[in-house]
Design a protein around this motif. Structure first.
Motif, PDB file in Angstrom:
ATOM      1  N   TYR A   1       0.859  -1.184   0.000  1.00 29.65           N
ATOM      2  CA  TYR A   1       0.000   0.000   0.000  1.00 29.65           C
ATOM      3  C   TYR A   1       0.887   1.223   0.000  1.00 29.65           C
ATOM      4  N   GLU A   2       0.514   2.237  -0.772  1.00 28.61           N
ATOM      5  CA  GLU A   2       1.405   3.379  -0.974  1.00 28.61           C
ATOM      6  C   GLU A   2       1.773   4.076   0.331  1.00 28.61           C
TER       7      GLU A   2
ATOM      8  N   LEU B   1       1.580   2.257   8.664  1.00 29.10           N
ATOM      9  CA  LEU B   1       0.666   1.218   9.132  1.00 29.10           C
ATOM     10  C   LEU B   1       1.321  -0.151   9.285  1.00 29.10           C
ATOM     11  N   PHE B   2       1.955  -0.609   8.240  1.00 29.50           N
ATOM     12  CA  PHE B   2       2.377  -2.007   8.201  1.00 29.50           C
ATOM     13  C   PHE B   2       3.529  -2.283   9.168  1.00 29.50           C
ATOM     14  N   PHE B   3       3.617  -3.530   9.583  1.00 25.64           N
ATOM     15  CA  PHE B   3       4.603  -4.039  10.529  1.00 25.64           C
ATOM     16  C   PHE B   3       4.392  -3.496  11.941  1.00 25.64           C
ATOM     17  N   LYS B   4       3.180  -2.999  12.215  1.00 21.22           N
ATOM     18  CA  LYS B   4       2.861  -2.475  13.546  1.00 21.22           C
ATOM     19  C   LYS B   4       1.534  -3.072  14.011  1.00 21.22           C
ATOM     20  N   ASP B   5       1.376  -3.215  15.313  1.00 23.79           N
ATOM     21  CA  ASP B   5       0.102  -3.624  15.904  1.00 23.79           C
ATOM     22  C   ASP B   5      -0.678  -2.367  16.258  1.00 23.79           C
ATOM     23  N   LEU B   6      -1.678  -2.058  15.457  1.00 24.27           N
ATOM     24  CA  LEU B   6      -2.497  -0.867  15.671  1.00 24.27           C
ATOM     25  C   LEU B   6      -3.900  -1.231  16.128  1.00 24.27           C
ATOM     26  N   SER B   7      -4.051  -2.436  16.668  1.00 23.72           N
ATOM     27  CA  SER B   7      -5.389  -2.939  16.992  1.00 23.72           C
ATOM     28  C   SER B   7      -6.091  -2.127  18.069  1.00 23.72           C
ATOM     29  N   GLY B   8      -5.340  -1.411  18.890  1.00 22.08           N
ATOM     30  CA  GLY B   8      -5.965  -0.607  19.940  1.00 22.08           C
ATOM     31  C   GLY B   8      -6.002   0.876  19.625  1.00 22.08           C
ATOM     32  N   MET B   9      -5.765   1.207  18.352  1.00 25.46           N
ATOM     33  CA  MET B   9      -5.671   2.611  17.975  1.00 25.46           C
ATOM     34  C   MET B   9      -6.705   2.972  16.909  1.00 25.46           C
ATOM     35  N   ILE B  10      -6.948   4.258  16.757  1.00 23.69           N
ATOM     36  CA  ILE B  10      -7.782   4.764  15.683  1.00 23.69           C
ATOM     37  C   ILE B  10      -6.887   5.042  14.481  1.00 23.69           C
ATOM     38  N   ILE B  11      -7.157   4.380  13.378  1.00 22.94           N
ATOM     39  CA  ILE B  11      -6.380   4.601  12.163  1.00 22.94           C
ATOM     40  C   ILE B  11      -6.968   5.797  11.425  1.00 22.94           C
ATOM     41  N   GLU B  12      -6.147   6.800  11.221  1.00 25.98           N
ATOM     42  CA  GLU B  12      -6.620   8.039  10.621  1.00 25.98           C
ATOM     43  C   GLU B  12      -6.582   8.027   9.099  1.00 25.98           C
ATOM     44  N   ASP B  13      -6.025   6.970   8.536  1.00 31.91           N
ATOM     45  CA  ASP B  13      -5.944   6.867   7.080  1.00 31.91           C
ATOM     46  C   ASP B  13      -7.302   6.424   6.533  1.00 31.91           C
TER      47      ASP B  13
ATOM     48  N   HIS C   1       2.049  -6.678   3.917  1.00 32.70           N
ATOM     49  CA  HIS C   1       3.389  -6.873   3.360  1.00 32.70           C
ATOM     50  C   HIS C   1       4.029  -8.144   3.927  1.00 32.70           C
ATOM     51  N   GLN C   2       3.289  -9.244   3.822  1.00 35.04           N
ATOM     52  CA  GLN C   2       3.771 -10.509   4.374  1.00 35.04           C
ATOM     53  C   GLN C   2       4.125 -11.526   3.308  1.00 35.04           C
ATOM     54  N   ALA C   3       4.059 -11.127   2.031  1.00 34.04           N
ATOM     55  CA  ALA C   3       4.286 -12.111   0.971  1.00 34.04           C
ATOM     56  C   ALA C   3       5.656 -12.772   1.078  1.00 34.04           C
ATOM     57  N   PHE C   4       6.646 -12.033   1.556  1.00 34.63           N
ATOM     58  CA  PHE C   4       8.014 -12.564   1.664  1.00 34.63           C
ATOM     59  C   PHE C   4       8.209 -13.447   2.887  1.00 34.63           C
ATOM     60  N   PHE C   5       7.227 -13.502   3.769  1.00 31.83           N
ATOM     61  CA  PHE C   5       7.433 -13.946   5.149  1.00 31.83           C
ATOM     62  C   PHE C   5       7.366 -15.468   5.292  1.00 31.83           C
TER      63      PHE C   5
END
Length: 335
Positions: free
Chosen positions: A264-265, A270-282, A299-303
């Motif tokens: 995602y541009e 956002l990515f590689f972070k745990d934002l489950s308890g936050m308000i995402i402003e995007d 971004h887990q395709a390589f994982f």
């Protein structure tokens, strides 16, 4: 005393585990920071650090690289294939070498692209949740056969090649566009064509090309208009290949039937972070995730274990060669 410290940015527990394991054969001093590299933290780099090891969301601007040079850093080691986040001209001017991992288990990314395609098509993610709630109804889970469909592939490097082979195994017609045609794929039945013709023919379109200034927003209103109504688009390459607002409009009209994105541009926020308890402003990513026919992964395709092992081994080997004054393989050295 020979400088042998590598400072890692955007480091996660799995980075520390795999690099520490493979470093047993190299003996570097490794230091890991969770924060991404950018103007906010670059002054914290210790003098005497030989290399910084960075990932896709680290920002190596001209300003950052100038500070690294002042600190005595000699190598920027990308533990990924893409390098659009590095100001290469400044690094070259200041004598900092830049290396990368051009290929790390291309099958890992290709297989994830197929997993996204199958998930969207056969709706296995929805079926999983239904059955756990003891709902065994099939209404709303209708998919389509991949066999016989035309799959368009943009970019047939190592990852694109692996993806083509998998789709041929499904019995798909595979059409592709690349600046350099792969004779092996042609012999297997992949049909190369112009970019426009691939877009026009594809029932399913999968992106497997790097992001460059020339192909930013490769998928935009103009190119979407060339595609079949209801096309499926999969992007496991770079977020900047897709014009997100144009894509949202195409989802609303039905021009795009399914969308799977592992990139995602604006993912660096956002990515590689745990934002489950936050308000995402995007609001854009929230809008995308509101569509029932959109699948977003972080971004887990390589994982995979294989990919992480290869990333660690190749990165450490690159740094070791540069530390000894040797030249790594031309495929891994950028400057």
């Amino acid at each position: 005393m020979e400088a042998n410290k590598i400072l890692f940015f955007s480091a996660k527990p799995y980075d520390k585990a795999f690099f520490t394991q493979h470093n047993a054969a190299y003996g570097f001093e490794l230091d890991f920071l969770e924060t991404h590299l950018g103007p906010h933290i670059v002054n914290a780099v210790d003098e005497g650090t030989f290399a910084v090891c960075v990932f896709v969301n680290d920002k190596l601007t001209a300003e950052v690289i100038e500070v690294l040079a002042d600190k005595g850093v000699k190598v920027i080691a990308l533990r990924c294939a893409g390098f659009n986040n590095v100001h290469l001209e400044t690094a070259k001017r200041l004598g900092i070498r830049v290396c990368r991992v051009p290929a790390y288990s291309p099958e890992a990314v290709a297989e994830h692209a197929v997993a996204m395609l199958l998930t969207l098509n056969r709706k296995t993610h929805k079926a999983y949740n239904r059955v756990r709630e003891q709902n065994f109804a099939l209404t709303g889970l209708l998919g389509f056969n991949l066999h016989g469909k035309t799959v368009g592939v943009i970019g047939t490097g190592k990852i694109g090649r692996a993806f083509c082979k998998i789709m041929l195994g499904f019995g798909c017609k595979v059409v592709a566009y690349d600046l350099f045609e792969d004779s092996e794929l042609s012999n297997l039945g992949v049909q190369y064509s112009t970019f426009e013709e691939v877009l026009k023919q594809a029932d399913i379109l999968s992106l497997h090309c790097p992001l460059t200034p020339d192909n930013k927003y490769l998928i935009c209103q103009e190119t979407l208009n060339l595609m079949k109504p209801g096309v499926t688009i999969i992007n496991t390459s770079r977020g900047g290949l897709i014009h997100t607002s144009n894509t949202i409009e195409a989802l609303k009209t039905g021009q795009i039937g399914y969308l799977g994105i592992d990139v995602y541009e604006q993912e660096d926020k956002l990515f590689f972070k745990d934002l489950s308890g936050m308000i995402i402003e995007d609001d854009t990513i929230q809008r995308l995730m509101s569509f029932p026919n959109v699948l977003v992964t972080g971004h887990q395709a390589f994982f995979t274990e294989e990919a992480l092992s290869q990333i660690a081994e190749t990165t450490l080997h690159n740094v070791q060669q540069l530390n000894k004054g040797e030249e790594p393989d031309p495929a891994v050295i950028l400057i």
